[in-house]
Design a protein around this motif. Structure first.
Motif, short mmCIF file in Angstrom:
data_model
loop_
_atom_site.label_atom_id
_atom_site.label_comp_id
_atom_site.label_asym_id
_atom_site.label_seq_id
_atom_site.Cartn_x
_atom_site.Cartn_y
_atom_site.Cartn_z
N MET B 86 0.85 -1.18 0.00
CA MET B 86 0.00 0.00 0.00
C MET B 86 0.88 1.23 0.00
N ASN B 123 -6.73 -5.71 5.75
CA ASN B 123 -6.41 -4.61 4.84
C ASN B 123 -7.30 -3.40 5.10
N ILE B 127 -6.02 0.41 5.89
CA ILE B 127 -6.46 1.57 5.11
C ILE B 127 -6.92 2.71 6.02
#
Lengths: 251, 251
Positions: B86, B123, B127
């Protein structure tokens, strides 16, 4: 994996031994030594907590006495939060690791001693070591879990020796060949035997304190193997026992 | 105690929650938040592991979702060992703590998010956060215990932010009264005199080097006045000269 030995003296909980083994492997340490564990050994709870680090437990060496567990080591740091009022250097984990790293790089065996969960290390154990390491903590709640103490020190080890390959060299003098604990204890016992014989360690109620102060003083000198041999020669010369065999004399 | 919140997402073991609470208090953190713990709550095993830090557990806030647990926080760091691919900054514990300390100093609520024992953070949770923190570990065994991860980060927090008002770390020995050079030389001459008498410093051409090595060794020990007196007593005891006056003896 070269690194200092982790010595757990009289550990009381299998969970802590297992957690210590796991975090040792997490941070690149592998030489685990147990002095007279207060739990069944091998220990199922230790195995469960170690997860993928069971080999560290399988290879752990067992000893009856702390003296035996550190016999082959030179520089040994002892972990304690209490002020011992002893004339020994007190290091932070960072400082201790920096010194241990020098020993490891020079291929000199070294270690870190941790006391039992409830009681910590004894004064006798502190005396056997070269420096005290104190993990800085909240003064209102200083009591660290055993495995957490190992975690902090192992983390510092990895951080200083792996992340930054050019770790800094402490401004300590270089020693060629530090006496190991077996040599030192042999010398202590030789001297104390002669001092008992000549009634120097008198009266009996003061003997322990006198022996403690003497051992701390010798430790502070960070004697080499050769110097220990010289001191033993001096004892024999002064006491006129040149030819009398002392039980632990090597030469 | 101002500091970042510690948020444990879906923790699976009461022992880990208790150990995390204990080490938080050890290192000056107090704001514990639990997202949907997978164990009964309050939890007896957590209480046992927390020892003196049960108040941290009692005051812990419970949330159904991670979003709710971090709703009032600004800067949040998420702990993960896996590369998330990411576009988020990846910080070491040291770097993360430095940034969190700025937030705390400016009185902006902030926190550190830890995932569940087996699965880590999702995930979706990553985020939600501002930066990733990765604890550097042995690449062959990266899986850190949850409470050990909290320990490492909390230790870094204390190490970097505590002003250490009354926690002074003496890097030097605590000596009361270092022997002065006159006392030392008196001792050297006393010892060397006895060693000459017993022909220890032999042969003559080696005497100077031997004396030099011995004096260096004694110097390294940084002896106190009292220790010098003790050593002179030992010489007299060993050599059986208790009652013979040595010219420089003070007592």
């Amino acid at each position: 994996m070269p690194g200092p030995a982790i010595i757990l003296s009289h550990p009381q909980l299998g969970e802590n031994i297992g957690a210590a083994a796991r975090v040792m492997l997490n941070f690149g340490l592998s030489d685990l030594r147990l002095v007279n564990p207060r739990v069944e050994w091998p220990n199922e709870k230790a195995d469960v907590m170690a997860v993928g680090a069971v080999d560290i437990l399988k290879n752990a060496r067992l000893y009856e006495r702390t003296e035996d567990a550190i016999a082959d080591l030179g520089f040994v740091v002892v972990t304690t939060g209490r002020d011992r009022l002893m004339s020994k250097r007190v290091l932070t984990p960072e400082e201790a690791v920096a010194e241990l790293a020098v020993e490891v790089r020079e291929a000199r065996p070294c270690g870190i001693l941790f006391g039992a969960e409830r009681t910590g290390v004894t004064n006798e154990e502190v005396i056997l070591c070269d420096a005290i390491m104190t993990i800085p903590t909240n003064p209102k709640f200083m009591s660290l879990n055993l495995a957490q103490s190992v975690a902090v020190v192992a983390y510092e080890w990895w951080k200083q020796t792996e992340v930054k390959p050019d770790f800094k060299i402490p401004t300590k003098f270089r020693r060629t060949h530090l006496a190991n604990k077996e040599d030192l204890v042999g010398f202590f016992e030789h001297l104390e035997g002669e001092l008992d014989r000549t009634e120097f360690l008198f009266p009996p109620e003061k003997r322990e304190g006198m022996v403690q102060n003497l051992r701390n003083m010798w430790h502070r000198a960070e004697l080499t193997y050769q110097e220990v041999q010289t001191l033993r020669g001096i004892i024999r010369a002064l006491s006129g026992t040149k030819n009398r065999r002392s039980p632990k004399t090597k030469d």
